[in-house]
Design an enzyme around this catalytic site. Sequence first.
Site, PDB file in Angstrom:
ATOM      1  N   CYS A 106       0.815  -0.796   0.318  1.00 54.74           N
ATOM      2  CA  CYS A 106      -0.161   0.191  -0.135  1.00 54.74           C
ATOM      3  C   CYS A 106       0.977   1.346  -0.202  1.00 54.74           C
ATOM      4  CB  CYS A 106      -1.039   0.222   1.250  1.00 54.74           C
ATOM      5  SG  CYS A 106      -2.611   0.826   0.814  1.00 54.74           S
ATOM      6  N   HIS A 205      -3.871  -5.422   2.156  1.00 60.34           N
ATOM      7  CA  HIS A 205      -3.039  -5.788   3.713  1.00 60.34           C
ATOM      8  C   HIS A 205      -3.811  -7.223   4.050  1.00 60.34           C
ATOM      9  CE1 HIS A 205      -1.496  -1.255   4.784  1.00 60.34           C
ATOM     10  NE2 HIS A 205      -2.718  -1.091   4.456  1.00 60.34           N
TER      11      HIS A 205
HETATM   12  N1  GLN Z   1      -2.120   7.047   2.492  1.00 59.77           N
HETATM   13  C1  GLN Z   1      -2.327   6.027   1.438  1.00 59.77           C
HETATM   14  C2  GLN Z   1      -3.538   5.901   0.752  1.00 59.77           C
HETATM   15  O1  GLN Z   1      -4.329   6.342   1.239  1.00 59.77           O
HETATM   16  C3  GLN Z   1      -1.821   4.652   1.576  1.00 59.77           C
HETATM   17  C4  GLN Z   1      -2.223   3.861   2.662  1.00 59.77           C
HETATM   18  C5  GLN Z   1      -2.335   2.458   3.050  1.00 59.77           C
HETATM   19  O2  GLN Z   1      -1.347   2.688   3.373  1.00 59.77           O
HETATM   20  N2  GLN Z   1      -3.260   1.454   4.156  1.00 59.77           N
HETATM   21  O3  GLN Z   1      -4.590   5.787  -0.248  1.00 59.77           O
END
Ligand code: GLN
Length: 254
Positions: A106, A205
């Site tokens: 992510c 995740h």
């Molecule tokens: N901040 C990034 C987004 O919102 C990654 C979020 C995350 O790592 N879950 O896309």
Amino acid sequence: MNEVYDIINVMDNTDLKISIGHLYPKQLNLYGDMGNIITLKKRCEWRGIGVNYVEIDLGDKIPECDLYFIGGGQDKEQIDVSKAMYLQKDFLQEQRDKNAVFLGICGGYQLLGHYYQPFDGEKLSGVGLLDAYTVAGKKRFIGNVTAHTDFLTPDTLVGFENHSGLTYLQNDTKPLAVVSTGNGNNGKDNTEGARYKNVFGTYLHGSLLPKNPHLADYLISLALEKRFGEKFKLEKLNDAIEYSAHNSVINKAY
Ligand code: GLN
């Protein structure tokens, strides 16, 4: 007795080891992404493969490793990591070209591309290991994902996504998988994640690897090949519980 492949015949297991560099865990470790490190360590330990594990903090010189992991994080944590990692962009690209394995989840995935443009605020530089870029959208993608690879058996990868970033792949950077449930990279082109050489990025995740042991073993095999210069088939493990968790998520949106 589990069927044992070349790994035992080729060399004494105690000679086998890999180094794992964990990039910025104090900043990027969202939704239990540490579970990926635990999985890699345990699946090596269960086979007698040694692991040299090192955490890399802001300001540290990134060491040469066989496998690097970077987790997810909110936009604000990504700012500091972007600045620190960009200073070592050339070194990281050298490691990629030496076939080091990278797994980015992510927010970490987004910084392995060229840039991440948050909805508010300045564009964050990536390290360009993947030919990809990310722009935050107005909508947040939240839910389970099932996606299909062309290089794993079973072909499915499952996980949980929570991101506003929309990632677009270019040229030789190919999707990790094709989405059948959920949104993936951008909710439009049905792609999930990315791969170029041994660099892997994904929005999954969960954490990802405990429920996808086949991907964990694939990454460990690549890291061994990078270190020892030959291919290894790993000893099979009893993954009944892992695949029970995997199958419980398949095709479920929530
Ligand atoms: N901040 C990034 C987004 O919102 C990654 C979020 C995350 O790592 N879950 O896309």
